[in-house]
Design a protein around this motif. Structure first.
Motif, PDB file in Angstrom:
ATOM      1  N   VAL A   1       0.596   4.346  34.895  1.00 18.89           N
ATOM      2  CA  VAL A   1      -0.174   5.370  35.593  1.00 18.89           C
ATOM      3  C   VAL A   1       0.686   6.602  35.772  1.00 18.89           C
ATOM      4  N   ARG A   2       0.043   7.764  35.806  1.00 21.12           N
ATOM      5  CA  ARG A   2       0.781   8.974  36.157  1.00 21.12           C
ATOM      6  C   ARG A   2       0.127   9.631  37.363  1.00 21.12           C
ATOM      7  N   MET A   3       0.937  10.342  38.123  1.00 21.39           N
ATOM      8  CA  MET A   3       0.441  11.040  39.300  1.00 21.39           C
ATOM      9  C   MET A   3       0.351  12.528  38.969  1.00 21.39           C
ATOM     10  N   ILE A   4      -0.774  13.114  39.289  1.00 21.27           N
ATOM     11  CA  ILE A   4      -0.982  14.549  39.133  1.00 21.27           C
ATOM     12  C   ILE A   4      -1.142  15.104  40.546  1.00 21.27           C
ATOM     13  N   SER A   5      -0.291  16.064  40.915  1.00 20.70           N
ATOM     14  CA  SER A   5      -0.281  16.577  42.288  1.00 20.70           C
ATOM     15  C   SER A   5      -0.724  18.028  42.350  1.00 20.70           C
ATOM     16  N   ARG A   6      -1.374  18.355  43.444  1.00 20.08           N
ATOM     17  CA  ARG A   6      -1.734  19.734  43.771  1.00 20.08           C
ATOM     18  C   ARG A   6      -1.082  20.039  45.119  1.00 20.08           C
ATOM     19  N   PRO A   7       0.150  20.573  45.107  1.00 17.83           N
ATOM     20  CA  PRO A   7       0.925  20.707  46.337  1.00 17.83           C
ATOM     21  C   PRO A   7       0.306  21.639  47.378  1.00 17.83           C
ATOM     22  N   GLU A   8      -0.484  22.604  46.973  1.00 17.17           N
ATOM     23  CA  GLU A   8      -1.035  23.553  47.951  1.00 17.17           C
ATOM     24  C   GLU A   8      -1.941  22.890  48.984  1.00 17.17           C
ATOM     25  N   ASP A   9      -2.527  21.736  48.647  1.00 18.26           N
ATOM     26  CA  ASP A   9      -3.351  21.027  49.639  1.00 18.26           C
ATOM     27  C   ASP A   9      -2.968  19.553  49.762  1.00 18.26           C
ATOM     28  N   ASN A  10      -1.766  19.200  49.297  1.00 15.96           N
ATOM     29  CA  ASN A  10      -1.265  17.819  49.392  1.00 15.96           C
ATOM     30  C   ASN A  10      -2.241  16.798  48.824  1.00 15.96           C
ATOM     31  N   MET A  11      -2.807  17.083  47.658  1.00 17.87           N
ATOM     32  CA  MET A  11      -3.717  16.161  46.983  1.00 17.87           C
ATOM     33  C   MET A  11      -2.994  15.574  45.779  1.00 17.87           C
TER      34      MET A  11
END
Length: 67
Positions: A14-24
């Motif tokens: 699995v890989r994690m894709i992050s959107r740091p501006e909203d901690n998603m």
């Protein structure tokens, strides 16, 4: 931060894709959309640090409960 455990439904990496501006953070692999994995849409964790999201993903039902 520790590595990610494989998908608990099919065993694929699995890989994690992050959107740091909203901690998603989203956890995804190709078999979720193009293969036989029963987990079709991935997993989304909101309002958590990358470390906490990784801890949540890596938790399994048969793990010992924290005390």
């Amino acid at each position: 931060m520790t590595g990610l455990k494989p998908c608990p439904f099919c065993g694929e990496a699995v890989r994690m894709i992050s959107r740091p501006e909203d901690n998603m953070h989203a956890f995804w692999h190709k078999s979720m959309t193009e293969g036989d994995c029963p987990l079709r849409l991935g997993i989304f964790i909101h309002r958590a640090s990358k470390e906490k999201a990784t801890e949540i993903w890596n938790r399994r039902a048969n793990d010992a409960r924290p005390t």
